[in-house]
Design an enzyme around this catalytic site. Structure first.
Site: not given
Ligand code: 26V
Length: 814
Positions: A361, A549-550, A555, A659, A663
């Site tokens: 992701h 968004k975050r 971003k 996403t 929406k």
């Molecule tokens: C990564 C990490 C790294 C270590 C610490 C904890 C942690 C927690 C979550 C994440 C995931 C980050 C990746 C993420 O949220 N990606 C998003 O995924 C969406 C669904 O596929 C996508 O639409 C977004 O573009 C993407 O940023």
């Protein structure tokens, strides 16, 4: 299952009112007369849950006995949003509920609002998991969502007087939570630490401590599918409840220590979503839920069997790894097969590789998890051995494929110091997918290039989607009714590509005007929401322009706020005449990771720009800026339908998909965006003429990095940009304090890793085009209708169909 209808709910509203009364009386212990809205909410939730129970039991039985492979969606996050309205919709009980609560003297909306939103996710990845389990159930595919029931979800966000983000804990379980059913009798033991010894030539793991994983089951009702799947979230309990010996010596803290340590595991959701944390507790969380889930699946599919034939496991269930967070499942399944069930390595490997698939992701290298080998060794010594062996086998395989040594070294899963989870996932599973076409291409070309060269068949794409039930039907009832009127059917709710039938209606001025009236009503409703929730006075006769968004540098909320500042300056300077100013209200919503310094400073800047702009009589009625606190699913459901212009302005090549963009398009907002993530596909589908494109492409970004990027050059070149940055640096938004934003200003002028400055001019220029179109409401809304009509592809039902076909090779229950 032949006839597709809602689960049977043959109740009248009077009967449903009685069921609520009964719950109030026997479960809540209050009479209908004593009941508050919160009581009625809990009672109604329990009543609707009862209506779903039979379908849940049949689905479970069919899942185990049927000949359809199930899906296990392993995810550290499920950002579900409030449940009541969705459950009512899917149970076919919405009308009965409305009437029933009115007969009890309440307004349906007050009851729905009384639910506390669970925040068990950070953002897009967690919300995607929630959309996917909704679609799986709606398509009738047997599936389990597996994750963690965190005691504290994502923090609640407030702003202090200086505009700084303040995080407060989200203790969502403080109030009664009627949806989850804790099942103490289906618990699992999860162990940690200790050592590996050899006994009779076999490796035996002697763990040092264990926790009890107890499942909390949530019903996942499908829309008109008669299917109800399970979301099983694990909570950690201690085995040694109490150390009596210690307690008797009145060392109270020591007595509860083991309990605290065990229960800490499911205590809190990590609020970082991009920086690697390398924290022990996070690895404990990952192993905790994955180990419990794999054992649970064996329990479910081989009931009562001591010696199950686990070579059939991949025919029973396929596990999707939602990012790298559950990847420890690969060595865990190997360990279960070898150590617990006595299979040889090769058999175990065959089963494991067939069982797992991995979705990536991100494109940010720092978000790809890498664990120190020492940490894994301490916490999971047997797993580290297995990982080493997987790596040896992998190296041999690469050699046999003719991969040169240097490349093979770059690809190492285990480097001696650390373990690269994305690489382990890619090698240890059958398929790897990105989440939008561009993202999947970049995974193959850049991030996982060597892997894609060595295993080209593993790689595929599944573009993300969103559930039309929550994000159109429930969030936007006005638009939903109009769509149903336009299409002459409401079947689009489960077959979203039917929206294409609206394309001709975009040429029908009457229809377009009706669409505009729905948008105006949604704006009006949001003005009320913002007044109630934030005490804001918003002018609904302005363009509603949203960026939610975050908060991340990539971003580029910075780009948006600099453009706002530049606009403000232009109005102040009189560079634009009053007649030329298009009145706009800009909404931001964003949480920043608590330790992310520049992100938090950006929030503070936005809040202070908001203060200055909104209190300046010179711009009154022309420009307003609001940083809305605590962006969450509820806010999304209210704000997205009211938005006219949506911002998707990340640096090209950084947003995996997005996403929110889907929406907004589905709710008839026009997008201003870069060629990034799923924006590319949205633009292709809705038509280039119905999308405001600006900014550098991935190739241009790469070239500029290669040529040497100097942001100061852009600052000097565009007076609008220079003026905006100078205002920030000069203290306009910090009561004259020139140091307040120095780190941010210095980053812009000297680093600007995500090239905000390089894209500024294009972004500022395209505003004229946006404003010109907005002045022609009929044409604007025609384009908005075309966005709705052509966005049916972005249903999560379609994403799931793609997963079924390309990755899972399974389908609905018969
Ligand atoms: C990564 C990490 C790294 C270590 C610490 C904890 C942690 C927690 C979550 C994440 C995931 C980050 C990746 C993420 O949220 N990606 C998003 O995924 C969406 C669904 O596929 C996508 O639409 C977004 O573009 C993407 O940023």
């Amino acid at each position: 299952m032949t006839e597709i209808t809602a689960p049977k709910s043959p109740v009248t509203s009077a009967e449903f009112a009685d069921e609520i009364r009964e719950q109030l009386k026997y479960s809540q212990g209050v009479t209908a007369e004593q009941a508050t809205a919160a009581d009625v909410y809990v009672a109604a939730a329990k009543a609707v849950r009862n209506h779903l129970a039979d379908a849940w039991f049949t689905t479970q039985a069919d899942t185990v006995n049927g000949n359809t492979k199930a899906v296990g969606y392993l995810s550290a996050e499920f950002l579900m949003g409030k449940q009541l309205e969705n459950a009512l919709l899917n149970a076919g009980l919405t009308e009965q509920f409305d009437e029933a609560v009115k007969s009890l003297g309440f307004q349906p909306k007050d009851i729905v609002d009384a639910e506390y939103e669970p925040g068990l996710g950070n953002g897009g990845l967690g919300r995607l998991a929630a959309c996917f389990i909704d679609s799986l159930a709606s398509l009738g595919v047997p599936a389990f969502g597996y994750g963690i029931q965190y005691k504290y979800g994502i923090f609640k966000q407030k702003f202090d007087e200086d505009g700084k983000q303040v995080e407060t804990p989200d203790y969502w379980l403080n109030n009664e939570e009627p949806w989850g059913h804790i099942d103490y009798n289906r618990d699992q033991k999860v162990s940690f630490g200790g050592e590996v010894v050899e006994e009779d030539g076999k490796k035996v793991w002697k763990p040092a401590w264990s926790v009890r994983a107890v499942p909390v089951d949530y019903l996942v009702p499908g829309y008109k599918s008669q299917r109800v799947n399970t979301l099983r979230l694990w909570t950690a309990k201690s085995y040694d409840e109490f150390d009596l010996l210690a307690f008797n010596k009145s060392e109270y803290m020591d007595a509860v220590k083991p309990q605290v340590k065990a229960e800490n595991i499911s205590k809190i959701l990590y609020p970082e979503d991009s920086t690697k944390v390398g924290k022990e507790l996070r690895l404990e969380q990952q192993y905790f839920f994955v180990s419990a889930s794999l054992h649970d699946a064996i329990r479910v599919f081989y009931p009562g069997q001591d010696k199950p034939d686990l070579t059939t496991f991949p025919n029973k269930i396929t596990f999707q790894l939602n990012d790298t967070h559950p990847v420890i499942g690969i060595p865990e399944l190997m360990r279960i097969l070898i150590d617990e069930y006595g299979y040889d390595w090769d058999t175990a490997w065959g089963v494991t590789q067939k069982t797992f698939n991995y979705t990536c992701h991100t494109l940010l290298p720092e978000a790809l998890e890498v664990w120190p080998a020492s940490l894994i060794g301490e916490l999971l010594p047997r797993h580290l051995e297995i990982i080493e062996k997987i790596n040896e086998q992998f190296e041999a395989e690469l050699k046999a494929k003719g991969v040169d040594e240097a490349t093979a070294k770059d690809m190492a899963i285990y480097t001696g110091d650390s373990v690269r989870m994305a690489y382990l996932a890619t090698y240890g599973g059958s398929h790897v997918n990105g989440v939008a076409e561009l993202h999947s291409q970049l995974l193959k070309d850049v991030t996982l290039k060597n892997f894609s060269d060595a295993y080209p068949d593993k790689f595929t794409n599944v573009t993300n989607g969103v559930t039309p039930r929550r994000f159109v039907k429930l969030a936007n009832p006005g638009l939903s009714d109009l769509i149903t009127e336009g299409l002459g059917t409401d079947k689009w709710v489960s077959d979203l590509e039917m929206l294409e039938g609206l394309v001709p209606l975009a040429q029908d001025d009457e229809f377009v005007k009706k669409f505009a009236a729905v948008k105006a009503a949604n704006k009006h409703a949001f003005v009320g929401f913002a007044k109630d929730h934030y005490g804001l006075d918003i002018d609904e006769n302005t363009m509603f322009n949203t960026m939610v968004k975050r908060l991340h540098e990539y971003k580029r909320q910075s780009l948006k706020i600099l453009a706002v500042i530049s606009k403000y300056a232009a109005i102040k300077n009189g560079t634009v005449s009053a007649d030329d100013i298009l009145p706009r209200t800009v909404f931001f919503g964003a949480k920043a990771a608590p330790g992310y310094y520049l992100a938090k400073m950006t929030i503070q800047l936005i809040n202070n720009v908001s203060k200055v702009v909104n209190n300046d009589p010179d711009v009154k009625g022309k420009l307003a800026v609001h940083m809305l606190p605590n962006y969450n699913i509820e806010m999304a459901q209210n704000l997205i339908p009211a938005t006219e212009l949506d911002e998707q302005i990340s640096q090209a090549g950084k947003e995996a998909s997005g996403t929110g963009n889907m929406k907004f398009a589905l709710n008839g907002a026009l997008t201003v965006g870069t060629l990034d993530g799923a924006n590319v596909e949205i633009r292709e589908r809705v038509g280039a003429e119905n999308f405001f494109l600006f900014g550098m492409t991935v190739e241009e970004v790469d070239k500029l990095y290669a040529d040497g990027y100097n942001p100061a050059k852009y600052y000097e070149a565009d007076p609008r940009l220079k003026q905006a940055i100078d205002l920030v640096a000069g203290g306009t938004f910090s009561n004259g304090d020139r140091n307040a934003y120095a780190p941010l200003v210095s980053d812009w002028l000297t680093k600007d890793w995500f090239m905000t400055l390089a894209d500024f001019s294009a972004y500022a220029d395209i505003q004229a085009e946006i404003e010109k179109l907005y002045r022609d409401p009929l044409e604007w809304n025609r384009k908005a209708v075309l966005n709705v009509a052509n966005s049916g592809f972005f249903s999560s039902d379609r994403s799931i169909e793609d997963y079924l076909e390309r990755i899972w090779h399974t389908g609905p229950l018969a």
